[in-house]
Design a protein around this motif. Sequence first.
Motif, mmCIF file in Angstrom:
data_model
loop_
_atom_site.group_PDB
_atom_site.id
_atom_site.type_symbol
_atom_site.label_atom_id
_atom_site.label_comp_id
_atom_site.label_asym_id
_atom_site.label_seq_id
_atom_site.Cartn_x
_atom_site.Cartn_y
_atom_site.Cartn_z
ATOM 1 N N ARG A 219 0.873 -1.177 0.000
ATOM 2 C CA ARG A 219 0.000 0.000 0.000
ATOM 3 C C ARG A 219 0.908 1.224 0.000
ATOM 4 O O ARG A 219 1.852 1.296 0.788
ATOM 5 N N GLN A 286 -8.052 0.825 -5.451
ATOM 6 C CA GLN A 286 -8.364 1.502 -4.198
ATOM 7 C C GLN A 286 -9.689 1.012 -3.654
ATOM 8 O O GLN A 286 -10.515 0.451 -4.382
ATOM 9 N N ALA A 287 -9.900 1.244 -2.374
ATOM 10 C CA ALA A 287 -11.123 0.804 -1.713
ATOM 11 C C ALA A 287 -12.312 1.617 -2.219
ATOM 12 O O ALA A 287 -12.162 2.739 -2.731
ATOM 13 N N TRP A 290 -13.015 5.558 -1.495
ATOM 14 C CA TRP A 290 -11.734 5.987 -0.931
ATOM 15 C C TRP A 290 -11.633 7.507 -0.843
ATOM 16 O O TRP A 290 -11.011 8.044 0.086
ATOM 17 N N HIS A 291 -12.245 8.204 -1.808
ATOM 18 C CA HIS A 291 -12.115 9.660 -1.848
ATOM 19 C C HIS A 291 -12.873 10.345 -0.717
ATOM 20 O O HIS A 291 -12.649 11.531 -0.447
ATOM 21 N N LYS A 293 -12.680 9.223 2.358
ATOM 22 C CA LYS A 293 -11.922 8.947 3.575
ATOM 23 C C LYS A 293 -10.790 9.967 3.709
ATOM 24 O O LYS A 293 -10.220 10.405 2.713
ATOM 25 N N ASP A 297 -6.479 8.002 6.824
ATOM 26 C CA ASP A 297 -7.036 6.649 6.776
ATOM 27 C C ASP A 297 -6.257 5.836 5.742
ATOM 28 O O ASP A 297 -6.137 6.253 4.589
ATOM 29 N N PHE A 299 -7.102 3.426 4.020
ATOM 30 C CA PHE A 299 -7.921 3.045 2.874
ATOM 31 C C PHE A 299 -8.164 4.205 1.903
ATOM 32 O O PHE A 299 -8.826 4.017 0.886
ATOM 33 N N HIS A 300 -7.631 5.369 2.209
ATOM 34 C CA HIS A 300 -7.624 6.461 1.234
ATOM 35 C C HIS A 300 -6.557 6.215 0.167
ATOM 36 O O HIS A 300 -6.639 6.764 -0.938
ATOM 37 N N HIS A 301 -5.584 5.377 0.489
ATOM 38 C CA HIS A 301 -4.413 5.201 -0.363
ATOM 39 C C HIS A 301 -4.495 3.881 -1.139
ATOM 40 O O HIS A 301 -5.048 2.892 -0.648
ATOM 41 N N PRO A 302 -3.930 3.847 -2.341
ATOM 42 C CA PRO A 302 -4.079 2.667 -3.207
ATOM 43 C C PRO A 302 -3.096 1.550 -2.879
ATOM 44 O O PRO A 302 -2.146 1.713 -2.114
ATOM 45 N N ASP A 350 -1.152 -0.403 7.365
ATOM 46 C CA ASP A 350 -2.539 -0.708 7.706
ATOM 47 C C ASP A 350 -2.542 -1.890 8.670
ATOM 48 O O ASP A 350 -1.499 -2.256 9.221
#
Length: 550
Positions: A219, A286-287, A290-291, A293, A297, A299-302, A350
Amino acid sequence: MSVDAADDPVQFDDVTGSESDTFPKPRAHGAAVMNHLADVQEPNAGRSADRGTLYDRSLSYWREHVGDRDLEPHVAVEDFEADWLPSGDYALVLTSSRWKAGTGRGDDYRAYYEQHLKLREWGSEDDNGERDLRKPPLALHVEIMPQFREMVYKSGDPLECPYGEGTRLLAWTTWAEDPFEMERRMYDALRAVYGADAVDLDDRVDDARRLPKAEAHIRFHIDKKNALVETLDQSKQLIDWGGESEIEAHQRRQKEGWLEALVESDRWHLLGFDPKRYSTEMKIYQANQWHKKPRSDPFHHPKLEASYAGVDRGELPHVSEWDEVLDHLRTVVATHARWAGIERSDLIEDDFFDGPMSPPWDFERPTGRREMLRQRYEDLATDIYREALKESTTAVYDILRVIAEHDGATYDALEERTGLARSTIRYHVRRLAETGVVSREGNPVMVFFVSRVVLERAREILREVYPDDTVEQQDERAKERRERRESDDRQPATDGSETSESDSEPDSIGFEYLERLSASIHDLAYLRDRDQLDDRDVRVRADELPPPLR
């Protein structure tokens, strides 16, 4: 998939070498392991009888505790505990599904049903004291399938039992560092539901212990996403350029940049990686949401992930080959991260990946990529020169110029700015895409140069080809083309009349009834989805449509 490097027109040894490097160790993610138990105790028993296999035991359990698929999922173990589970409250649930084989033929065919054990986590109590079950980050799904020689597919073809009769097991899980851990999780779940004696390892066929899937990922910070997508896209171009590779690419491009990229190929050895008999997939993803978050966080990142999912020919890798498979996937991930300029400080921690604190990992990184890209871009530059300098027409020059000026353009924009017919634009864009100069993505279709480097080179070339060309002159050419097409529409062409640019193209549009074509409506839908047809290529009789569709 088998690979014969000698068949490739470009050999990576000609342009690449390797050098030792160190990078934070990519984390093993999703994986699967397959087992076969030769556990038939009563080989002469019929379908309705118990042959003593684990599959028979699972079927008896379903009949006794569930009995109706409408009652699924059934909570088989309400409080499941294992030392490999994170903290939390877990359960095992049971479902079933029609399997691919059964017994009988024709109207007498009856399918077998495979059994599924799935790990679930209990949520918090609601106002009514109820708790729901959800899929946890550490996943486990065990499939239990029959392997009996009298079984056939619905077509009547016999089911192959390469490892003999018994029970086939397939476990899918996440965050396991080796196949033995995956097997242990599978056995723990089976014994928790069907009894401590459900699995006898003496029945396990060692040669059947195979790996259908494996993944490794990192990540990384979102600010590095565009650089990494560009790097992955360059790999796609080099693989496609270097040989007749089977390659798929899916990319979605929006104003803020690339949101997703995926490349799958069996020819990564063209970039200097060790040849493998299976395809490797690379993706950036990405989750969901994601945008929404915060950047704090994870999960904002790929993620950047390399994976393999089976082989087209031959046997799956054996569990003893796990380290080799993971080393390959980790090498592909770490190498692309290096090529994109990702450092340890760019990694994001994470719950399952240590990010900057990940242990160092030594690997051999292919070199020579810069020279490979230089050769590739020289080839593309030659193609752009040749297209822009066509003596018979300035159509391609104008198409390339619009794409270069706006860093991409839709068909509508190209039609508006060039004055060319839609069929002419699609014809030239298709040719440019086939040579690797441009790509076509999205709906509506966006046409753009395949990389930032090619875009900048194209701008230089277009300025060199027509250094004195102005926007006013481009607009005048577009106006003349529109007027010529409108005139052609009003007056049918006569013998000896001058042919317009749009009429000279080989794919002028003509319509025909569907019933007279060899294609079906599904074929047309498929071509439309692949951008080989667009909205102007298909006509529908509107007066026969239901009102909501008119």
